[in-house]
Write an enzyme that holds these catalytic residues in place. Structure first.
Site, PDB file in Angstrom:
ATOM      1  CB  CYS A  72      -0.696   0.460   1.308  1.00 49.62           C
ATOM      2  SG  CYS A  72      -1.847   1.748   1.692  1.00 49.62           S
ATOM      3  CB  CYS A  86      -5.630  -0.720   2.586  1.00 50.14           C
ATOM      4  SG  CYS A  86      -3.952  -1.163   4.216  1.00 50.14           S
ATOM      5  CB  CYS A 105      -4.714   3.038   5.947  1.00 56.06           C
ATOM      6  SG  CYS A 105      -3.547   3.078   3.662  1.00 56.06           S
ATOM      7  CB  CYS A 138      -8.413  -4.237 -11.406  1.00 56.62           C
ATOM      8  SG  CYS A 138      -8.672  -3.895 -12.827  1.00 56.62           S
TER       9      CYS A 138
END
Length: 190
Positions: A83, A132, A135, A155
């Protein structure tokens, strides 16, 4: 926990006019995610300083980069995709494949709990948004048209990803080190 949209609203009868109102609200509001306290938080000011305008737009405002323009679309190096906001490890290069969609695609997560799934009704269609789990940064969407063995296609926008090459991924990084190592120092315009 992800609960797929079933086409029914549990709080109304099937013939209630309230169904139409709720559907329209969902249609124009985008993703149906519940308010959640993410384990890792950053101030807007910090994110605007640390992320490029494109990274900020995609991860914080649920944007999308144009197809075939992302840094990792045709990226083939071995390592781990993270991330870009918090540095959480998301995908292995071993699960990356060319879907022809114009965005980096993966058929499997590193860990099941790496990504949170939620219904997204933006643009008049139903999709499954991926964020994510650490976060809450928007990553992209999940589709059921991927290759075996999972049949899944994550994707993902390149701008929501960082990358740790295989050699660097084996080194132990934590907290701020992981977040700063996955973020490019170069800023680009939208």
């Amino acid at each position: 926990m992800y609960r797929p949209y079933t086409g029914r609203f549990p709080f109304t009868s099937p013939h209630s006019p309230l169904n139409a109102v709720v559907f329209l609200l969902l249609l124009f509001s985008g993703a149906c995610r519940t308010k959640k306290t993410w384990p890792v938080k950053f101030s807007e000011e910090e994110l605007r300083k640390r992320l490029t305008p494109m990274q900020y737009h995609i991860t914080q405002q649920r944007g999308t980069e144009s197809a075939f323009t992302g840094e990792f679309t045709h990226h083939n190096e071995e390592g781990t995709y993270t991330c870009v906001v918090c540095g959480a490890q998301l995908f292995s290069s071993n699960s990356k494949f060319d879907s022809g969609s114009g965005w980096p695609s993966f058929f499997e997560l590193l860990k099941e709990e790496s990504v949170t799934l939620s219904d997204d009704f933006s643009y008049g269609m139903h999709r499954v948004e991926t964020t994510c789990s650490q976060c809450g940064g928007h990553l992209g969407h999940l589709f059921d048209d991927g290759p075996r063995p999972t049949g899944k296609r994550y994707c993902i926008n390149s701008a929501s990803l960082g990358f740790q090459p295989k050699d660097a991924a084996s080194e132990s990084t934590t907290g701020d080190e992981a977040a700063s190592s996955s973020v490019s120092n170069e800023k680009t315009d939208l």
